[in-house]
Design a protein around this motif. Sequence first.
Motif, PDB file in Angstrom:
ATOM      1  N   UNK A   1     -46.923  33.537  17.128  1.00  0.00           N
ATOM      2  CA  UNK A   1     -45.785  33.817  17.762  1.00  0.00           C
ATOM      3  C   UNK A   1     -45.289  35.119  17.406  1.00  0.00           C
ATOM      4  N   UNK A   2     -45.248  35.594  16.306  1.00  0.00           N
ATOM      5  CA  UNK A   2     -44.876  37.263  16.193  1.00  0.00           C
ATOM      6  C   UNK A   2     -45.565  38.019  16.767  1.00  0.00           C
ATOM      7  N   UNK A   3     -47.021  37.773  16.615  1.00  0.00           N
ATOM      8  CA  UNK A   3     -48.010  38.755  17.619  1.00  0.00           C
ATOM      9  C   UNK A   3     -47.547  38.644  18.997  1.00  0.00           C
ATOM     10  N   UNK A   4     -47.399  37.266  19.630  1.00  0.00           N
ATOM     11  CA  UNK A   4     -47.083  37.590  21.113  1.00  0.00           C
ATOM     12  C   UNK A   4     -45.750  38.264  21.271  1.00  0.00           C
ATOM     13  N   UNK A   5     -44.693  38.018  20.431  1.00  0.00           N
ATOM     14  CA  UNK A   5     -43.444  38.808  20.762  1.00  0.00           C
ATOM     15  C   UNK A   5     -43.763  40.189  20.633  1.00  0.00           C
ATOM     16  N   UNK A   6     -44.524  40.619  19.686  1.00  0.00           N
ATOM     17  CA  UNK A   6     -44.919  42.165  19.294  1.00  0.00           C
ATOM     18  C   UNK A   6     -45.678  42.654  20.480  1.00  0.00           C
ATOM     19  N   UNK A   7     -46.553  41.902  21.005  1.00  0.00           N
ATOM     20  CA  UNK A   7     -47.413  42.349  22.362  1.00  0.00           C
ATOM     21  C   UNK A   7     -46.288  42.460  23.553  1.00  0.00           C
ATOM     22  N   UNK A   8     -45.634  41.562  23.948  1.00  0.00           N
ATOM     23  CA  UNK A   8     -44.780  41.544  24.906  1.00  0.00           C
ATOM     24  C   UNK A   8     -43.843  42.644  24.979  1.00  0.00           C
ATOM     25  N   UNK A   9     -43.205  42.927  23.626  1.00  0.00           N
ATOM     26  CA  UNK A   9     -42.230  43.958  23.647  1.00  0.00           C
ATOM     27  C   UNK A   9     -42.864  45.260  23.874  1.00  0.00           C
ATOM     28  N   UNK A  10     -44.049  45.456  23.187  1.00  0.00           N
ATOM     29  CA  UNK A  10     -44.853  47.008  23.388  1.00  0.00           C
ATOM     30  C   UNK A  10     -45.182  46.986  24.995  1.00  0.00           C
ATOM     31  N   UNK A  11     -45.648  45.761  25.829  1.00  0.00           N
ATOM     32  CA  UNK A  11     -45.831  45.964  27.145  1.00  0.00           C
ATOM     33  C   UNK A  11     -44.537  46.350  27.924  1.00  0.00           C
ATOM     34  N   UNK A  12     -43.387  45.936  27.412  1.00  0.00           N
ATOM     35  CA  UNK A  12     -42.065  46.240  28.156  1.00  0.00           C
ATOM     36  C   UNK A  12     -41.754  47.948  27.937  1.00  0.00           C
ATOM     37  N   UNK A  13     -41.842  48.458  26.807  1.00  0.00           N
ATOM     38  CA  UNK A  13     -41.926  49.796  26.213  1.00  0.00           C
ATOM     39  C   UNK A  13     -43.126  50.491  27.191  1.00  0.00           C
ATOM     40  N   UNK A  14     -44.062  50.106  27.115  1.00  0.00           N
ATOM     41  CA  UNK A  14     -44.988  50.757  28.164  1.00  0.00           C
ATOM     42  C   UNK A  14     -44.734  50.885  29.493  1.00  0.00           C
ATOM     43  N   UNK A  15     -44.140  49.886  30.207  1.00  0.00           N
ATOM     44  CA  UNK A  15     -43.761  49.755  31.605  1.00  0.00           C
ATOM     45  C   UNK A  15     -42.681  50.891  31.847  1.00  0.00           C
ATOM     46  N   UNK A  16     -42.135  51.173  30.748  1.00  0.00           N
ATOM     47  CA  UNK A  16     -40.766  52.299  31.086  1.00  0.00           C
ATOM     48  C   UNK A  16     -41.364  53.614  31.287  1.00  0.00           C
ATOM     49  N   UNK A  17     -40.575  54.251  32.332  1.00  0.00           N
ATOM     50  CA  UNK A  17     -41.284  55.718  32.506  1.00  0.00           C
ATOM     51  C   UNK A  17     -40.905  56.641  31.208  1.00  0.00           C
ATOM     52  N   UNK A  18     -41.753  57.569  31.291  1.00  0.00           N
ATOM     53  CA  UNK A  18     -41.269  58.615  30.387  1.00  0.00           C
ATOM     54  C   UNK A  18     -39.902  59.295  30.508  1.00  0.00           C
ATOM     55  N   UNK A  19     -39.433  59.583  31.662  1.00  0.00           N
ATOM     56  CA  UNK A  19     -37.777  59.670  31.942  1.00  0.00           C
ATOM     57  C   UNK A  19     -36.932  58.572  31.485  1.00  0.00           C
ATOM     58  N   UNK A  20     -36.971  57.477  31.664  1.00  0.00           N
ATOM     59  CA  UNK A  20     -36.240  56.614  31.235  1.00  0.00           C
ATOM     60  C   UNK A  20     -36.088  56.664  29.608  1.00  0.00           C
ATOM     61  N   UNK A  21     -37.387  56.380  29.285  1.00  0.00           N
ATOM     62  CA  UNK A  21     -37.467  56.477  27.824  1.00  0.00           C
ATOM     63  C   UNK A  21     -36.766  57.762  26.925  1.00  0.00           C
ATOM     64  N   UNK A  22     -36.789  58.884  27.520  1.00  0.00           N
ATOM     65  CA  UNK A  22     -36.248  60.150  27.103  1.00  0.00           C
ATOM     66  C   UNK A  22     -34.912  59.755  27.449  1.00  0.00           C
ATOM     67  N   UNK A  23     -34.106  59.440  28.335  1.00  0.00           N
ATOM     68  CA  UNK A  23     -32.734  59.468  28.875  1.00  0.00           C
ATOM     69  C   UNK A  23     -32.309  58.343  27.625  1.00  0.00           C
ATOM     70  N   UNK A  24     -32.739  57.138  27.639  1.00  0.00           N
ATOM     71  CA  UNK A  24     -32.060  56.131  26.567  1.00  0.00           C
ATOM     72  C   UNK A  24     -32.128  56.758  25.362  1.00  0.00           C
ATOM     73  N   UNK A  25     -33.158  57.191  24.942  1.00  0.00           N
ATOM     74  CA  UNK A  25     -33.593  57.515  23.379  1.00  0.00           C
ATOM     75  C   UNK A  25     -32.409  58.661  23.107  1.00  0.00           C
TER      76      UNK A  25
END
Length: 189
Positions: A1-25
């Motif tokens: 379960x934890x492994x799947x949640x980890x992978x799903x979250x990392x995928x959501x981060x990977x789908x984010x553009x660099x610009x969006x990531x930098x702005x939100x950070x």
Amino acid sequence: MKKNLRLQTLERLDDMSSEEFEHKTALLYKHLFQLTAWKQAKTVAMTMSRGKEIPTRPLIEAAWQHGKTVCVPTCFPQTKEMTFYEYTSQTKMTSSYFGLTEPDPVNSTAIEKTAIDLMIVPGVCFDAKGYRIGYGGGYYDRYLVDYPGEAIAVCLSVQQIAQVPAEIHDIPVSIIVTEKGAQMVASSK
């Protein structure tokens, strides 16, 4: 379960553009720097970020600008423990456990747990109670058992999930800071 949640979250981060990531950070940093816990801390602990983690280099620079001591951990896989060492621009770093950049223990000054006012706890995802899914080593949960200071998380809102399947040994953070603001968690110590 934890492994799947980890992978799903990392995928959501990977789908984010660099610009969006930098702005939100950048928004996240503003919220963090307004926290009383950040303003009052004399010694701040954090990891050296990598990949799609919230970049800690700007946090380190900001801490130094405000006269704070920064410390970062070195993990010891043989004992499953970690020790925090003072981090300066002169600190000799090594690449080790999981490819992390860590202070060389031989040439670094250890910082006692009781001297750390604020700990920025890394993680892949977090729930509203402050529980987290990290990278699976359990180092922070062991370290936080008797940590007397403030333990907080910095993450983007896409890293917040409904519920982490917490286990008895898991230790929650007390504040979560995202690009939307800072929130005290339901089960802070």
